[in-house]
Write a protein that holds these residues in place. Sequence first.
Motif, PDB file in Angstrom:
ATOM      1  N   UNK A 113      16.699  82.664  61.566  1.00  0.00           N
ATOM      2  CA  UNK A 113      15.871  83.811  61.179  1.00  0.00           C
ATOM      3  C   UNK A 113      14.487  83.365  60.696  1.00  0.00           C
ATOM      4  N   UNK A 114      14.443  82.343  59.872  1.00  0.00           N
ATOM      5  CA  UNK A 114      13.155  81.873  59.352  1.00  0.00           C
ATOM      6  C   UNK A 114      12.259  81.367  60.487  1.00  0.00           C
ATOM      7  N   UNK A 115      12.854  80.707  61.471  1.00  0.00           N
ATOM      8  CA  UNK A 115      12.076  80.214  62.615  1.00  0.00           C
ATOM      9  C   UNK A 115      11.590  81.367  63.492  1.00  0.00           C
ATOM     10  N   UNK A 116      12.387  82.431  63.576  1.00  0.00           N
ATOM     11  CA  UNK A 116      11.945  83.624  64.301  1.00  0.00           C
ATOM     12  C   UNK A 116      10.679  84.180  63.667  1.00  0.00           C
ATOM     13  N   UNK A 117      10.705  84.307  62.353  1.00  0.00           N
ATOM     14  CA  UNK A 117       9.566  84.868  61.626  1.00  0.00           C
ATOM     15  C   UNK A 117       8.345  83.957  61.765  1.00  0.00           C
ATOM     16  N   UNK A 118       8.537  82.655  61.647  1.00  0.00           N
ATOM     17  CA  UNK A 118       7.416  81.708  61.792  1.00  0.00           C
ATOM     18  C   UNK A 118       6.830  81.767  63.202  1.00  0.00           C
ATOM     19  N   UNK A 119       7.688  81.889  64.200  1.00  0.00           N
ATOM     20  CA  UNK A 119       7.220  81.990  65.580  1.00  0.00           C
ATOM     21  C   UNK A 119       6.390  83.250  65.785  1.00  0.00           C
ATOM     22  N   UNK A 120       6.859  84.356  65.241  1.00  0.00           N
ATOM     23  CA  UNK A 120       6.112  85.615  65.376  1.00  0.00           C
ATOM     24  C   UNK A 120       4.767  85.541  64.664  1.00  0.00           C
ATOM     25  N   UNK A 121       4.736  84.932  63.498  1.00  0.00           N
ATOM     26  CA  UNK A 121       3.463  84.780  62.786  1.00  0.00           C
ATOM     27  C   UNK A 121       2.469  83.997  63.640  1.00  0.00           C
ATOM     28  N   UNK A 122       2.935  82.904  64.232  1.00  0.00           N
ATOM     29  CA  UNK A 122       2.063  82.099  65.096  1.00  0.00           C
ATOM     30  C   UNK A 122       1.623  82.893  66.324  1.00  0.00           C
ATOM     31  N   UNK A 123       2.541  83.658  66.908  1.00  0.00           N
ATOM     32  CA  UNK A 123       2.188  84.479  68.071  1.00  0.00           C
ATOM     33  C   UNK A 123       1.119  85.497  67.715  1.00  0.00           C
ATOM     34  N   UNK A 124       1.288  86.163  66.598  1.00  0.00           N
ATOM     35  CA  UNK A 124       0.310  87.179  66.195  1.00  0.00           C
ATOM     36  C   UNK A 124      -1.047  86.555  65.888  1.00  0.00           C
ATOM     37  N   UNK A 125      -1.066  85.372  65.307  1.00  0.00           N
ATOM     38  CA  UNK A 125      -2.339  84.680  65.072  1.00  0.00           C
ATOM     39  C   UNK A 125      -3.024  84.362  66.401  1.00  0.00           C
ATOM     40  N   UNK A 126      -2.238  83.912  67.364  1.00  0.00           N
ATOM     41  CA  UNK A 126      -2.768  83.599  68.694  1.00  0.00           C
ATOM     42  C   UNK A 126      -3.335  84.859  69.361  1.00  0.00           C
ATOM     43  N   UNK A 127      -2.583  85.948  69.295  1.00  0.00           N
ATOM     44  CA  UNK A 127      -3.050  87.213  69.873  1.00  0.00           C
ATOM     45  C   UNK A 127      -4.342  87.677  69.207  1.00  0.00           C
ATOM     46  N   UNK A 128      -4.421  87.504  67.901  1.00  0.00           N
ATOM     47  CA  UNK A 128      -5.628  87.933  67.174  1.00  0.00           C
ATOM     48  C   UNK A 128      -6.858  87.147  67.652  1.00  0.00           C
ATOM     49  N   UNK A 129      -6.693  85.849  67.861  1.00  0.00           N
ATOM     50  CA  UNK A 129      -7.809  85.042  68.376  1.00  0.00           C
ATOM     51  C   UNK A 129      -8.285  85.571  69.733  1.00  0.00           C
ATOM     52  N   UNK A 130      -7.334  85.885  70.590  1.00  0.00           N
ATOM     53  CA  UNK A 130      -7.685  86.406  71.905  1.00  0.00           C
ATOM     54  C   UNK A 130      -8.348  87.772  71.805  1.00  0.00           C
ATOM     55  N   UNK A 131      -7.877  88.591  70.903  1.00  0.00           N
ATOM     56  CA  UNK A 131      -8.466  89.927  70.730  1.00  0.00           C
ATOM     57  C   UNK A 131      -9.898  89.843  70.213  1.00  0.00           C
ATOM     58  N   UNK A 132     -10.183  88.841  69.408  1.00  0.00           N
ATOM     59  CA  UNK A 132     -11.554  88.630  68.947  1.00  0.00           C
ATOM     60  C   UNK A 132     -12.471  88.388  70.143  1.00  0.00           C
ATOM     61  N   UNK A 133     -12.009  87.571  71.084  1.00  0.00           N
ATOM     62  CA  UNK A 133     -12.786  87.309  72.298  1.00  0.00           C
ATOM     63  C   UNK A 133     -12.937  88.562  73.144  1.00  0.00           C
ATOM     64  N   UNK A 134     -11.865  89.361  73.234  1.00  0.00           N
ATOM     65  CA  UNK A 134     -11.937  90.597  74.011  1.00  0.00           C
ATOM     66  C   UNK A 134     -12.951  91.550  73.404  1.00  0.00           C
ATOM     67  N   UNK A 135     -12.950  91.674  72.094  1.00  0.00           N
ATOM     68  CA  UNK A 135     -13.914  92.560  71.432  1.00  0.00           C
ATOM     69  C   UNK A 135     -15.340  92.112  71.740  1.00  0.00           C
ATOM     70  N   UNK A 136     -15.587  90.810  71.694  1.00  0.00           N
ATOM     71  CA  UNK A 136     -16.924  90.285  71.996  1.00  0.00           C
ATOM     72  C   UNK A 136     -17.304  90.535  73.459  1.00  0.00           C
ATOM     73  N   UNK A 137     -16.370  90.267  74.367  1.00  0.00           N
ATOM     74  CA  UNK A 137     -16.629  90.514  75.793  1.00  0.00           C
ATOM     75  C   UNK A 137     -16.922  91.987  76.049  1.00  0.00           C
ATOM     76  N   UNK A 138     -16.135  92.847  75.435  1.00  0.00           N
ATOM     77  CA  UNK A 138     -16.314  94.288  75.631  1.00  0.00           C
ATOM     78  C   UNK A 138     -17.693  94.724  75.132  1.00  0.00           C
TER      79      UNK A 138
END
Length: 145
Positions: A88-113
């Motif tokens: 369970x703890x590894x699930x939560x850590x994985x999701x946190x890392x995934x969301x951080x990664x998605x946020x970085x990409x969304x920052x780029x999308x906002x700039x591109x847009x």
Amino acid sequence: MEQLYSALNVQIANWSVLYTKLHRYHWFVKGPFFFALHEKFEGLYNEAAEVVDEAAERLLAIGGTPASSLKEFLSLCTLEESDGEVKAEDMVASLSADYKHLKEQLTSIAQLAEEHEDQVTADFAIGLMEKLDTHIWMLNAYLGE
């Protein structure tokens, strides 16, 4: 615009893979926090499904073609799938890392847009970033970080 189309397709792929990962976690979570995490993962996979739909509709609205097959999702995805038994703890850590990664990409999308004077897509990305900030905070709080 092709860069923006591609970036949105990566989001569609990532959120689709995340949707599946969240379902897996929802089904296989075990331990003393089962009830809380089981419910939380369900809310997150429902949100992921909505994001996929919103991103695809936005991409269509601006003239792009959304990825729409598992083969495309897996070829475009920049997140890792989950397999095997995960604590369970590894699930939560994985999701946190995934969301951080998605946020970085969304920052780029906002700039591109914004470069393409597409405020609606920029707002879409910024709105998702706000949600992800909350998710990251809560997941990290669960981990005691």
